[in-house]
Design a protein around this motif. Sequence first.
Motif, short mmCIF file in Angstrom:
data_model
loop_
_atom_site.label_atom_id
_atom_site.label_comp_id
_atom_site.label_asym_id
_atom_site.label_seq_id
_atom_site.Cartn_x
_atom_site.Cartn_y
_atom_site.Cartn_z
N TYR A 449 -7.61 4.28 -1.08
CA TYR A 449 -6.29 4.95 -0.68
C TYR A 449 -6.30 6.38 -0.38
N ASP A 481 1.17 5.39 2.54
CA ASP A 481 0.71 4.29 1.86
C ASP A 481 1.69 3.48 1.29
N ALA A 519 -4.44 -0.23 -7.36
CA ALA A 519 -3.91 1.26 -6.95
C ALA A 519 -3.61 1.95 -8.14
#
Length: 588
Positions: A449, A481, A519
Amino acid sequence: MGRVPQEIIDQILDRVDIVEVIAGYIQLKRLGRNFKACCPFHTEKTPSFVVSPDKQIYHCFGCGAGGNSIGFVMSYENLSFPDAVKMMAAKAGVELKNYQEEEPGKASLTKKLYDVNSVAASFYQGNLKTASGKQALEYLKNRGFDQEVISEFKLGYALKEWESFRHYAEVKKVPIDILRQAGLVIQSDKGKKDYDRFRGRIIFPIFNERGYIAAFGARVMDNSLPKYINSPETSIYSKSNVLYGLNFGKKEIRDAGYVLIVEGYMDVIIPFQHGVKNVVATSGTALTERQVLTLKKYTDTAVMIFDSDQAGEAASLRGLDILVSNGMNVRIVTLPEGQDPDSFIRKFGKSKFDEAVKKSKDLFDYKLDLLIKKLGAGDIHAKAKIVDEMLPTIAKIENKVTQSAYLKKLTERLGVHEESLRYEMGKVKPDYSYHYESEAVTSKKSRSYKSSELHLLGLSVLNKKVFEIVDSELGMDMFRDKTIARLMRSLKKYFESNDKMEANKLLSRLEGDEEAKAAVMQALAKADITDETGKAVKDCIFCVKKENREEKLKELNSKLKKAEKENNSVQMKELLAEINKIHKEKVG
């Protein structure tokens, strides 16, 4: 199971400690405020699996696995989310009676196989109490088994009849296809009839690591052959994965700091009955890497107990190299001729058995002594053969100091030059087969990311004030993102009515969303190594603004080129004005 409300899941997470939960499965070592271990989800020799008691989460920096205590149990036990919640609720003492099975008839094949094995074990146990099973019970007692251990290991007897269990299962309404898939019955050659696999034998239920009955071993009571027959491989049983007795001795293995590895069922049960509980059996097969990795969750030291017959087998010696190549310390106990752990402890008692274990030899010394005894060390060709056998073992030892010490020792024992041994060592080919599984798993690492966005997410999860600064200076639309933007919006909604977000509870709200969970785990790992939160927040906000500015300029310049090609002067003028405006703006 019906949907369990989030507040009940939060209650479960509040009542369990992730360190205690995970320590029940693998060996953890304290490292500062956290705990570390080799990851149970991929093969590794350097620990990269970290458990945080503060955040009540775990994360592997090697394969990317991570989550809360419920997530760990799901992954380790291979359970569905509802089943993991049910297990953890029982551990936490949280009632789930209002959230019953929605479709009770739809049990998984795995559950059906475990259930039918439990039914079979009860049937075989019951047979010991009948007139037909009297001989079998007497046999067990004559072999030194007391009633307590017979009950604990659920030992039983298969009647000497062709269809006694099949008829019993019919009464219990067990479908014939489940009996076949469990390996409890066999179809006749013509396929018209099914008969019992086990007949006229002592039954040893084979438990998996979790304590469920995965299969059965069956032994004759006379000298007929085959002495043992086992269940076939099934969807819940693979002989190369199971270590007999591990479910009974997990705690004792961890407490003792080492595991005793023996050959058969009785070699586990009789020592167990005498108080030696840190013992497992390979059930007559050579050790496999999967078994070694399972043991590494509890200890890094293995003591192999060989009888005199086993010790002479080259295959047994080579099997020990698997332990070494996976970073295990290995010692060997050789019992007197004609003795195995079962007979030895019955004849000489526990104190003599403990004494034999204390006198165990280091693998290097044991193997070298055995080879010298077998081949001699005076003949040059014998020395060459010994070197050929010893060097692959030494090459598998990771620690270079230990490796060098063993080479020196081999030099002294054989009377050869160390340089020549080192030269030969260079010819030893590394065995890459052991790393296949590791590569397969670690290739599934989470995607990367934007660093600054990820860092802000991690810091925001841990601190509402940080989130409010980020929201005020950036807003939610600045996160490019999509996954991180979605998570930040979820945080905004949560913080509207709560002052604190706990990492383990955030993960429980993301169940089923693997992308979002990955994430969050990466974000928290990044936040965890932050020294100055205020400076980090300021720097990350600056970077996000700068990245957005550069992305916007890139997008505008692309449009400008297109406008130039199309000779669209009006659009060109508008785009240039917008580009100049961005250039004049301050980033910070």
